[in-house]
Design a protein around this motif. Structure first.
Motif, mmCIF file in Angstrom:
data_model
loop_
_atom_site.group_PDB
_atom_site.id
_atom_site.type_symbol
_atom_site.label_atom_id
_atom_site.label_comp_id
_atom_site.label_asym_id
_atom_site.label_seq_id
_atom_site.Cartn_x
_atom_site.Cartn_y
_atom_site.Cartn_z
ATOM 1 N N ASN A 191 8.724 14.166 -44.275
ATOM 2 C CA ASN A 191 8.867 13.177 -45.339
ATOM 3 C C ASN A 191 10.334 13.115 -45.772
ATOM 4 N N GLU A 192 10.811 11.919 -46.062
ATOM 5 C CA GLU A 192 12.207 11.755 -46.476
ATOM 6 C C GLU A 192 12.348 11.305 -47.918
ATOM 7 N N THR A 193 11.232 11.044 -48.606
ATOM 8 C CA THR A 193 11.313 10.430 -49.929
ATOM 9 C C THR A 193 10.974 11.366 -51.086
ATOM 10 N N TYR A 194 10.183 12.391 -50.864
ATOM 11 C CA TYR A 194 9.790 13.264 -51.971
ATOM 12 C C TYR A 194 11.019 13.947 -52.578
ATOM 13 N N TYR A 195 11.188 13.759 -53.875
ATOM 14 C CA TYR A 195 12.378 14.251 -54.577
ATOM 15 C C TYR A 195 12.555 15.763 -54.416
ATOM 16 N N LEU A 196 11.472 16.497 -54.574
ATOM 17 C CA LEU A 196 11.534 17.960 -54.494
ATOM 18 C C LEU A 196 12.018 18.425 -53.128
ATOM 19 N N LEU A 197 11.571 17.754 -52.086
ATOM 20 C CA LEU A 197 11.966 18.135 -50.727
ATOM 21 C C LEU A 197 13.430 17.787 -50.460
ATOM 22 N N ARG A 198 13.871 16.661 -50.973
ATOM 23 C CA ARG A 198 15.243 16.199 -50.702
ATOM 24 C C ARG A 198 16.293 16.988 -51.470
ATOM 25 N N ARG A 199 15.950 17.399 -52.681
ATOM 26 C CA ARG A 199 16.958 17.954 -53.585
ATOM 27 C C ARG A 199 17.067 19.476 -53.584
ATOM 28 N N THR A 200 16.073 20.161 -53.099
ATOM 29 C CA THR A 200 16.143 21.623 -53.120
ATOM 30 C C THR A 200 16.993 22.135 -51.959
ATOM 31 N N LYS A 201 17.723 23.236 -52.223
ATOM 32 C CA LYS A 201 18.658 23.779 -51.242
ATOM 33 C C LYS A 201 18.060 24.917 -50.423
ATOM 34 N N VAL A 202 16.779 25.178 -50.609
ATOM 35 C CA VAL A 202 16.087 26.227 -49.846
ATOM 36 C C VAL A 202 14.903 25.581 -49.135
ATOM 37 N N PRO A 203 14.358 26.222 -48.110
ATOM 38 C CA PRO A 203 13.171 25.673 -47.453
ATOM 39 C C PRO A 203 12.056 25.427 -48.480
ATOM 40 N N THR A 204 11.601 24.192 -48.555
ATOM 41 C CA THR A 204 10.588 23.796 -49.533
ATOM 42 C C THR A 204 9.512 22.960 -48.856
ATOM 43 N N VAL A 205 8.273 23.247 -49.200
ATOM 44 C CA VAL A 205 7.158 22.462 -48.662
ATOM 45 C C VAL A 205 6.217 22.079 -49.792
ATOM 46 N N ILE A 206 5.511 20.988 -49.584
ATOM 47 C CA ILE A 206 4.477 20.547 -50.519
ATOM 48 C C ILE A 206 3.126 20.709 -49.843
ATOM 49 N N VAL A 207 2.248 21.467 -50.469
ATOM 50 C CA VAL A 207 0.914 21.690 -49.921
ATOM 51 C C VAL A 207 -0.084 20.823 -50.680
ATOM 52 N N GLU A 208 -0.615 19.818 -50.018
ATOM 53 C CA GLU A 208 -1.695 19.007 -50.570
ATOM 54 C C GLU A 208 -2.999 19.696 -50.152
ATOM 55 N N CYS A 209 -3.643 20.363 -51.109
ATOM 56 C CA CYS A 209 -4.779 21.240 -50.774
ATOM 57 C C CYS A 209 -6.042 20.493 -50.364
ATOM 58 N N GLY A 210 -6.137 19.224 -50.702
ATOM 59 C CA GLY A 210 -7.313 18.443 -50.350
ATOM 60 C C GLY A 210 -7.327 17.137 -51.120
ATOM 61 N N PHE A 211 -8.406 16.368 -50.921
ATOM 62 C CA PHE A 211 -8.509 15.040 -51.536
ATOM 63 C C PHE A 211 -9.514 15.047 -52.680
ATOM 64 N N LEU A 212 -9.022 14.711 -53.864
ATOM 65 C CA LEU A 212 -9.908 14.644 -55.032
ATOM 66 C C LEU A 212 -10.779 13.393 -55.011
ATOM 67 N N THR A 213 -10.531 12.511 -54.038
ATOM 68 C CA THR A 213 -11.323 11.289 -53.901
ATOM 69 C C THR A 213 -12.430 11.449 -52.870
ATOM 70 N N ASN A 214 -12.460 12.610 -52.209
ATOM 71 C CA ASN A 214 -13.555 12.907 -51.281
ATOM 72 C C ASN A 214 -14.594 13.736 -52.039
ATOM 73 N N PRO A 215 -15.839 13.247 -52.150
ATOM 74 C CA PRO A 215 -16.845 13.922 -52.985
ATOM 75 C C PRO A 215 -17.032 15.406 -52.660
ATOM 76 N N GLU A 216 -17.164 15.722 -51.387
ATOM 77 C CA GLU A 216 -17.407 17.108 -50.999
ATOM 78 C C GLU A 216 -16.195 17.991 -51.271
ATOM 79 N N GLU A 217 -15.029 17.486 -50.909
ATOM 80 C CA GLU A 217 -13.821 18.287 -51.090
ATOM 81 C C GLU A 217 -13.469 18.437 -52.570
ATOM 82 N N ALA A 218 -13.674 17.388 -53.346
ATOM 83 C CA ALA A 218 -13.399 17.445 -54.784
ATOM 84 C C ALA A 218 -14.277 18.496 -55.455
#
Length: 240
Positions: A181-208
């Motif tokens: 990803n090139e747009t997420y502010y946190l990923l672009r601006r941090t000077k150390v290896p940074t990742v965003i973990v999307e743990c699941g979908f709150l719009t999926n009934p079972e996963e939510a």
């Protein structure tokens, strides 16, 4: 003369003992400082920033049954920290309660909050930053955890793939891959290896439903912590 000689002898003994004591103190102080510096370096090498996304007036995504992303993010993040502590990996949280990092201001609160998170990360200089989030989509069938990294970060890509693999162990049906990803502010601006973990979908009934429960949150936290431990091994060996 004999008495005077004894006095001079005793005086010399005192000076010798004082010199020995002073030398011991200097050496002990030097040794202690070396151990302290080594401990600080070791702690820094193991340090992780865990960022629970959103908080306070910013709920993040609102899922089925009015599930708030900010609450699930914080719950999982705290569990990840506990898992890491068991492995003697030090972790610091960007937030520990239902608050953003900026409590004053006007409509720019979101921007200021993100800037505050980035500032904290860049000043702390951890080996790795992991930001915990939840996903959503208009199609309720879509599900699965996914890890995002900054497109131009070789280390970010490597650790994202490690974490993605770890998360797939608790959900074999999840075939998502780590994504650049090139747009997420946190990923672009941090000077150390940074990742965003999307743990699941709150719009999926079972996963939510699973993400709202303690048991699955624990599973996700353990998977993330396990992945972080492997990421630290990688970064300590191959990182800059």
């Amino acid at each position: 003369m004999v008495k005077r000689g004894k006095t001079i002898f005793k005086s010399k003994i005192k000076w010798i003992l004082a010199l020995i004591l002073l030398t011991g103190c200097i050496y002990g102080s030097y040794t202690l400082s070396r151990y302290t510096e080594a401990d600080q370096v070791e702690a820094k090498q193991a340090q992780v920033i865990l960022d629970a996304g959103h908080g306070g007036s910013d709920p993040g995504k609102i899922g089925l049954n009015n599930l708030l992303e900010k609450d699930i993010n914080l719950a999982i993040t705290k569990k990840v920290k506990k898992c890491l502590e068991k492995e003697k990996i030090t972790a610091e949280l960007t937030r520990k309660e239902d608050k953003g990092l900026v409590t004053t201001g006007d409509g720019s609160k979101k921007t200021e909050d993100m800037q505050a998170r980035v500032k904290m990360i860049n000043e702390t200089k951890p080996v790795l930053t992991v930001s915990i989030h939840q996903n959503s989509y208009e199609d309720p069938e879509i599900h699965g955890a996914q890890v995002f990294y900054y497109s131009h970060s070789r280390e970010g890509e490597a650790v994202a793939k490690i974490l993605q693999e770890s998360l797939q162990e608790i959900d074999p049906e999840n075939h998502r891959q780590a994504k650049a990803n090139e747009t997420y502010y946190l990923l672009r601006r941090t000077k150390v290896p940074t990742v965003i973990v999307e743990c699941g979908f709150l719009t999926n009934p079972e996963e939510a439903e699973k993400l709202s429960g303690e048991e699955y949150q624990e599973q996700v936290a353990e998977a993330v912590a396990k992945g972080i431990a492997k990421c630290l091994e990688y970064l300590n060996e191959y990182g800059n």
